[in-house]
Scaffold this motif. Structure first.
Motif, PDB file in Angstrom:
ATOM      1  N   ILE A   7       0.860  -1.178   0.000  1.00  0.00           N
ATOM      2  CA  ILE A   7       0.000   0.000   0.000  1.00  0.00           C
ATOM      3  C   ILE A   7       0.897   1.229   0.000  1.00  0.00           C
ATOM      4  O   ILE A   7       1.762   1.361   0.864  1.00  0.00           O
ATOM      5  N   ASP A   8       0.711   2.085  -0.988  1.00  0.00           N
ATOM      6  CA  ASP A   8       1.524   3.295  -1.127  1.00  0.00           C
ATOM      7  C   ASP A   8       3.017   2.969  -1.147  1.00  0.00           C
ATOM      8  O   ASP A   8       3.830   3.664  -0.532  1.00  0.00           O
ATOM      9  N   GLY A   9       3.364   1.880  -1.843  1.00  0.00           N
ATOM     10  CA  GLY A   9       4.757   1.500  -1.998  1.00  0.00           C
ATOM     11  C   GLY A   9       5.403   0.849  -0.795  1.00  0.00           C
ATOM     12  O   GLY A   9       6.600   0.583  -0.804  1.00  0.00           O
ATOM     13  N   ASN A  49     -14.405  -9.535  -0.316  1.00  0.00           N
ATOM     14  CA  ASN A  49     -15.161  -8.800   0.702  1.00  0.00           C
ATOM     15  C   ASN A  49     -15.151  -9.525   2.040  1.00  0.00           C
ATOM     16  O   ASN A  49     -15.102  -8.890   3.097  1.00  0.00           O
ATOM     17  N   TYR A  50     -15.188 -10.847   2.004  1.00  0.00           N
ATOM     18  CA  TYR A  50     -15.115 -11.632   3.231  1.00  0.00           C
ATOM     19  C   TYR A  50     -13.769 -11.423   3.923  1.00  0.00           C
ATOM     20  O   TYR A  50     -13.694 -11.236   5.134  1.00  0.00           O
ATOM     21  N   VAL A  51     -12.690 -11.430   3.155  1.00  0.00           N
ATOM     22  CA  VAL A  51     -11.358 -11.204   3.715  1.00  0.00           C
ATOM     23  C   VAL A  51     -11.290  -9.813   4.350  1.00  0.00           C
ATOM     24  O   VAL A  51     -10.802  -9.649   5.470  1.00  0.00           O
ATOM     25  N   ILE A  52     -11.830  -8.820   3.669  1.00  0.00           N
ATOM     26  CA  ILE A  52     -11.854  -7.457   4.211  1.00  0.00           C
ATOM     27  C   ILE A  52     -12.616  -7.438   5.533  1.00  0.00           C
ATOM     28  O   ILE A  52     -12.162  -6.842   6.521  1.00  0.00           O
ATOM     29  N   GLU A  53     -13.742  -8.127   5.565  1.00  0.00           N
ATOM     30  CA  GLU A  53     -14.545  -8.207   6.789  1.00  0.00           C
ATOM     31  C   GLU A  53     -13.784  -8.909   7.907  1.00  0.00           C
ATOM     32  O   GLU A  53     -13.806  -8.469   9.056  1.00  0.00           O
ATOM     33  N   TYR A  55     -10.708  -8.984   8.462  1.00  0.00           N
ATOM     34  CA  TYR A  55      -9.659  -8.107   8.972  1.00  0.00           C
ATOM     35  C   TYR A  55     -10.214  -6.789   9.514  1.00  0.00           C
ATOM     36  O   TYR A  55      -9.474  -5.829   9.712  1.00  0.00           O
ATOM     37  N   GLY A  56     -11.511  -6.751   9.761  1.00  0.00           N
ATOM     38  CA  GLY A  56     -12.113  -5.589  10.399  1.00  0.00           C
ATOM     39  C   GLY A  56     -12.071  -4.320   9.563  1.00  0.00           C
ATOM     40  O   GLY A  56     -11.936  -3.225  10.104  1.00  0.00           O
ATOM     41  N   ASN A  57     -12.167  -4.476   8.241  1.00  0.00           N
ATOM     42  CA  ASN A  57     -12.183  -3.334   7.326  1.00  0.00           C
ATOM     43  C   ASN A  57     -10.946  -2.446   7.481  1.00  0.00           C
ATOM     44  O   ASN A  57     -11.026  -1.229   7.316  1.00  0.00           O
ATOM     45  N   GLN A  58      -9.800  -3.079   7.742  1.00  0.00           N
ATOM     46  CA  GLN A  58      -8.552  -2.325   7.865  1.00  0.00           C
ATOM     47  C   GLN A  58      -8.010  -1.888   6.505  1.00  0.00           C
ATOM     48  O   GLN A  58      -7.112  -1.056   6.431  1.00  0.00           O
ATOM     49  N   PHE A  59      -8.545  -2.472   5.434  1.00  0.00           N
ATOM     50  CA  PHE A  59      -8.125  -2.141   4.079  1.00  0.00           C
ATOM     51  C   PHE A  59      -9.321  -2.318   3.153  1.00  0.00           C
ATOM     52  O   PHE A  59     -10.383  -2.777   3.582  1.00  0.00           O
ATOM     53  N   THR A  60      -9.162  -1.941   1.904  1.00  0.00           N
ATOM     54  CA  THR A  60     -10.265  -1.950   0.941  1.00  0.00           C
ATOM     55  C   THR A  60     -10.035  -2.987  -0.165  1.00  0.00           C
ATOM     56  O   THR A  60      -8.939  -3.552  -0.275  1.00  0.00           O
ATOM     57  N   ASP A  63      -7.209  -1.880  -2.150  1.00  0.00           N
ATOM     58  CA  ASP A  63      -5.923  -2.224  -1.542  1.00  0.00           C
ATOM     59  C   ASP A  63      -5.525  -3.653  -1.882  1.00  0.00           C
ATOM     60  O   ASP A  63      -4.354  -3.932  -2.173  1.00  0.00           O
ATOM     61  N   ILE A  64      -6.489  -4.576  -1.859  1.00  0.00           N
ATOM     62  CA  ILE A  64      -6.201  -5.970  -2.212  1.00  0.00           C
ATOM     63  C   ILE A  64      -5.861  -6.074  -3.690  1.00  0.00           C
ATOM     64  O   ILE A  64      -4.872  -6.701  -4.074  1.00  0.00           O
ATOM     65  N   ARG A  65      -6.663  -5.447  -4.520  1.00  0.00           N
ATOM     66  CA  ARG A  65      -6.455  -5.544  -5.967  1.00  0.00           C
ATOM     67  C   ARG A  65      -5.117  -4.971  -6.397  1.00  0.00           C
ATOM     68  O   ARG A  65      -4.462  -5.502  -7.298  1.00  0.00           O
ATOM     69  N   ASN A  66      -4.700  -3.895  -5.754  1.00  0.00           N
ATOM     70  CA  ASN A  66      -3.442  -3.249  -6.121  1.00  0.00           C
ATOM     71  C   ASN A  66      -2.266  -3.697  -5.260  1.00  0.00           C
ATOM     72  O   ASN A  66      -1.120  -3.452  -5.612  1.00  0.00           O
ATOM     73  N   GLY A  67      -2.556  -4.353  -4.139  1.00  0.00           N
ATOM     74  CA  GLY A  67      -1.502  -4.670  -3.192  1.00  0.00           C
ATOM     75  C   GLY A  67      -1.076  -6.116  -3.138  1.00  0.00           C
ATOM     76  O   GLY A  67      -0.150  -6.465  -2.402  1.00  0.00           O
TER      77      GLY A  67
END
Length: 95
Positions: A7-9, A49-53, A55-60, A63-67
């Motif tokens: 995220i952000d390099g 979306n399940y993974v994001i959930e 992890y408590g919505n710590q990322f989007t 973020d997953i698609r680009n990270g």
């Protein structure tokens, strides 16, 4: 469980923390879907979306698609979704 995203390099590590039993049910549902058919974009989005959930919505989703690397993405998504149930079950055995 942990996940690493660029995220952000910078590589950032996230932790799920304590998961509820609901995580086991959701993981089982995804595993049934995964086995029934070829992977669809709908499945990938639902699992993301399940993974994001988890992890408590710590990322989007962005973020997953680009990270995450495209190389091994499906396997990592699969592991994130299904290992949470196994991890919780293992911890329960040891308690």
């Amino acid at each position: 469980m942990k996940i690493k995203l660029m995220i952000d390099g910078q590589e950032k590590t996230f932790d799920t923390g304590v998961q509820t039993a609901d995580a086991i049910f959701k993981a089982a549902e995804f595993e049934e879907e995964w086995k029934k058919e070829k992977t669809s974009i709908g499945q990938i989005r639902s699992m993301t979306n399940y993974v994001i959930e988890m992890y408590g919505n710590q990322f989007t989703e962005k973020d997953i698609r680009n990270g995450m690397s495209a190389n091994g993405f499906r396997e990592e998504l699969y592991n994130q979704c299904f290992n949470v149930g196994r991890e919780i079950a293992e911890k329960s055995k040891n308690d």
